[in-house]
Design an enzyme around this catalytic site. Structure first.
Site, short mmCIF file in Angstrom:
data_model
loop_
_atom_site.label_atom_id
_atom_site.label_comp_id
_atom_site.label_asym_id
_atom_site.label_seq_id
_atom_site.Cartn_x
_atom_site.Cartn_y
_atom_site.Cartn_z
CG ASP A 1 -2.27 0.61 0.97
OD1 ASP A 1 -2.38 1.45 0.07
OD2 ASP A 1 -3.23 0.26 1.70
CG ASP B 1 -9.45 2.42 -0.36
OD1 ASP B 1 -8.92 1.34 -0.68
OD2 ASP B 1 -8.91 3.24 0.39
C1 GLA Z 1 -5.77 1.75 2.18
C2 GLA Z 1 -6.18 0.57 1.31
C3 GLA Z 1 -7.25 -0.23 2.01
C4 GLA Z 1 -6.71 -0.69 3.35
C5 GLA Z 1 -6.23 0.49 4.17
C6 GLA Z 1 -5.51 0.01 5.42
O1 GLA Z 1 -6.81 2.66 2.29
O2 GLA Z 1 -6.60 1.01 0.06
O3 GLA Z 1 -7.65 -1.32 1.23
O4 GLA Z 1 -5.66 -1.59 3.13
O5 GLA Z 1 -5.32 1.31 3.43
O6 GLA Z 1 -5.08 1.06 6.21
#
Ligand code: GLA
Length: 743
Positions: free
Chosen positions: A483, A553
């Site tokens: 990420d 997301d």
């Molecule tokens: C980001 C990712 C999510 C999740 C969060 C965790 O927003 O896109 O899928 O993994 O971080 O903090």
């Protein structure tokens, strides 16, 4: 295994399809014309009498017997636009009165900023050229790299800039390539968005002036994606199946810019590479700078065909292979994953994850992924990033008991990491406050309570590679969700002399690629996902090192239809991870059935991200049945030819997609209703891409065909008569799916 930059220019490993004409490259010494032919495409440029490398042709494949005269510069247009400015060049230096977008702009140590590049020499390979240009007086050499893919006709272009002067030069602007089209009416398609709203397809007429699509953020960004398509004609003429299309994608995960300009002669030029904003890369004597790769393709039959070419090219030439798929033409379809992020957020524990793993295994899930919250003092997003030890309160015996349990349930194990970031509340930051991007004496702007580590620094590179290598050595981890949850602010690198600090724009991303490549080399079974708060880092640069991406997301199944539609203009469904999550959805508060959510996600690489501990036995049974059905047809969906039959864009009442496998033995159809109005029935779906003479049996995955629909009919029947859905297929947020199998 993974792709090195030199491998990017070798398209030899993949046997070209039986119907394809072989590729060829040729240089005519008399006319000084270079020609590359591959797939259905010819690309031609030449050296004009002044010595400039001039664009001549990019379009449908020409006859082998066709020849071009030597390139002739365009004339001066009054005294305001010189011949140099008017003549479309492959890679123009800023000098000699160039007002169009330059490919390269330099500042020499003595204050001279004039750069005029002329052809010097070239070498040819089986599928391309390296063409060396040199400034008319100074020791600046630019090697332009060209390679054409025999299957798709997609070109890879890049440039290496070398300083052989006795003094340093500063590179202020460096493109990978410039593409040119002759005067005509054109429409530009490009993708924009924001967090939870990525992949909006924009289409607009190209007018005089410039349209800039870019990221200044240090990484690819949610707000614009480095892909474009230009279609012949007005926006109202854009078609999935008809018309000429020129498209391109830039392989760079740092700040980038693509400028589409229509000049004073109505010519269109597309120039893309490093974003020149705040750029300044000092090249010392003897040093070189490698630009990113800019891929470009052509299709004579619409945007649908253009994206199918790009999908296959990504599968065959961009995506990495693991140990298991090292010798295969295509990467393997993605395992169906379970991820508990939306169900538990940071509240992960050994017992809680094991309970979810048991539920997931019962559904037929292949891979169990633990998301954020497992490390350091990570109770929420205020602390812990940078401290990559297993949290002893949540996992008193380390990760092993959970991983062993996941394995015993027949799944492999994946883990979330965010390696380039640090929370100020972390041991790492307390020990190395100098490791973050910052300007001394200036604020350190936090976003999501975190700062960006300066990955360009060798010690930060070593730290990140070191902890990831250790994590993978000590635990049986099959998959990393990598990420990256903020953009840059204050991009300083104060350990370097002031003149050198802007190297951060190049070295950060190069080090990211180097770490990913080295990890894959040391751990050839590991697979990686690129996530950046959703789709903030999706581009052909990072896709050389990762197996999949997290597109957004936003997991609302209705929003995802439009996002997935936009996404597939540039990227293959193979990499498009799509989780089924809970209803009502957290973002839009929309309620949808599990069947609708499953089918929305089944158009890409399926995952489950819901709180399955709270599912009813009926929900679990439905998901289990649909996961099994998905497994049976997954290669067709994610690696087949995609036809966007009805677009969900612009508030469409209906939408539908269809995929057909390469052998044309199987096809999968998805149909969605947004909201039925006035009792309108779902439009008859005229299928595409089937073998007209073969017989195909229709079987429902979910939903029913119209009464009386034949269970077996020819490809010609499904394509010309089409598939009618049952009259009861009405309502809000309804979904149906069918498969056709050749008899
Ligand atoms: C980001 C990712 C999510 C999740 C969060 C965790 O927003 O896109 O899928 O993994 O971080 O903090």
């Amino acid at each position: 295994m993974f792709k090195t930059l030199s491998a990017v220019f070798l398209f030899l490993a993949i046997p070209f399809a039986a119907h394809a004409q072989p590729s060829s490259v040729s240089f005519n010494a008399a006319t000084k014309v270079f020609r590359l032919d591959g797939g259905g495409v010819s690309y031609v440029f030449g050296v004009n009498p002044r010595g400039e490398l001039q664009q001549l042709y990019w379009g449908a494949r020409l006859a082998a017997t066709d020849s071009f005269p030597q390139a002739a510069p365009l004339p001066e247009l009054a005294s305001f636009d010189s011949s140099y400015n008017n003549t479309p060049q492959e890679y123009a230096g800023w000098g000699a009165g160039l007002f169009a977008e330059p490919a390269l702009k330099l500042s020499f140590a003595d204050g001279n900023r004039d750069l005029v590049l002329h052809y010097l020499r070239h070498t040819a390979s089986t599928n391309g050229f390296d063409v060396v240009l040199k400034d008319i007086a100074r020791e600046i050499y630019v090697t332009l790299h060209y390679a054409i893919d025999p299957n798709s006709g997609i070109l890879a272009r890049s440039a290496t800039i070398q300083n052989r002067e006795a003094q340093p030069v500063s590179v202020e602007q460096a493109a990978a390539a410039a593409w040119g089209l002759p005067p005509a009416h054109y429409t530009l398609s490009y993708l924009t968005g924001r967090w939870a709203g990525e992949w909006t397809l924009n289409q607009e007429a190209i007018h005089p002036g410039a349209r800039v699509i870019e990221s200044r953020r240090g990484s690819t960004g949610h707000q614009a994606n480095p892909w474009f398509a230009i279609t012949a004609g007005e926006p109202s003429e854009v078609s999935e199946e008809h018309g000429e299309v020129w498209f391109g994608a830039l392989a760079w995960s740092g700040s980038w810019r693509i400028t589409v300009e229509q000049d004073q002669l109505d010519e269109v030029r597309v120039t893309g590479g490093f974003n020149p904003f705040d750029f300044g890369y000092v090249l010392h004597p003897g040093e070189s700078l490698e630009a990113p790769v800019f891929y470009g393709g052509y299709s004579s039959s619409g945007l649908g065909s253009a994206s199918r070419l790009l999908h296959l090219f990504e599968l065959e030439h961009i995506l990495p292979r693991t140990a298991a798929t090292a010798t295969q033409t295509l990467p393997k379809p993605r395992p169906v994953i379970y991820n508990s992020w939306e169900a538990t957020e940071f509240k992960v524990t050994e017992a809680g994850q094991i309970a979810l793993a048991e539920k997931a295994a019962a559904l037929g899930i292949d891979r169990f992924v633990m998301d954020d919250g497992w490390f350091g003092q990570r109770k929420d997003d205020h602390a812990g990033l940078g401290d990559w030890y297993v949290n002893p309160d949540k996992f008193p015996h380390g990760l092993k008991p959970l991983i062993d349990k996941v394995h015993s349930l027949g799944m492999d194990f994946g883990l979330w990491v965010e390696p380039e970031m640090v929370n100020p509340d972390s041991d790492l930051y307390r020990k190395h406050p100098d490791w973050v991007l910052n300007f001394p004496g200036r604020p350190r702007t936090e976003q999501r309570n975190q700062l960006v580590l300066n990955l360009a620094r060798p010690d930060v590179h070593d730290y990140v590679l070191g902890f990831l290598d250790k994590l993978l050595n000590e635990n049986d981890i099959a998959f990393l969700k990598w990420d990256y949850n903020r953009n840059w602010a204050e991009p300083g690198w104060d350990q370097l002399p002031a003149t050198e600090q802007k190297r951060v724009y190049v070295n950060f991303t190069r080090n990211l690629y180097a770490i990913l490549a080295e990890l894959r080399h040391r751990h050839p079974k590991v697979e990686i996902e690129s996530c950046s708060g959703g789709g903030g880092r999706v581009d052909l640069g990072i896709l050389r090192y990762v197996d999949e991406v997290w597109p957004s997301d936003n997991t609302d199944p209705f929003d995802r239809l439009t996002q997935q539609d936009g996404f597939t203009y540039a990227y293959t469904p193979q990499i498009m991870m799509a989780w089924v999550t809970d209803s009502p959805h957290w973002l839009n508060k929309r309620s949808t059935s599990l069947s609708y959510r499953m089918l929305s996600s089944m158009q890409g690489s399926l995952g489950i991200g819901a709180n399955i501990a709270a599912w009813s036995p009926e929900d679990a049974a439905l998901a289990k049945r649909l996961i099994a059905a998905y497994h049976q047809v997954q290669p067709t969906i994610v690696q087949g030819s995609l036809y966007r039959l009805i677009s969900p864009r612009n508030g469409s009442e209906f939408s539908a997609t269809q995929t057909v496998n390469e052998e044309k033995t199987q096809s999968v159809v998805f149909a969605f209703i947004h909201s039925t109005q006035e009792g309108r029935l779902f439009p008859r779906l005229k299928l595409q891409g089937l073998d007209p003479t073969a017989e195909y049996a229709l079987s429902p995955i979910e939903g029913k065909p119209h009464t009386g629909t034949p269970s077996v009919a020819s490809g010609a029947w499904w394509m010309n008569h089409g598939l009618n859905l049952d009259d009861s297929f009405r309502g809000d947020f309804q979904a149906a799916a069918f498969r056709l199998d050749k008899k």
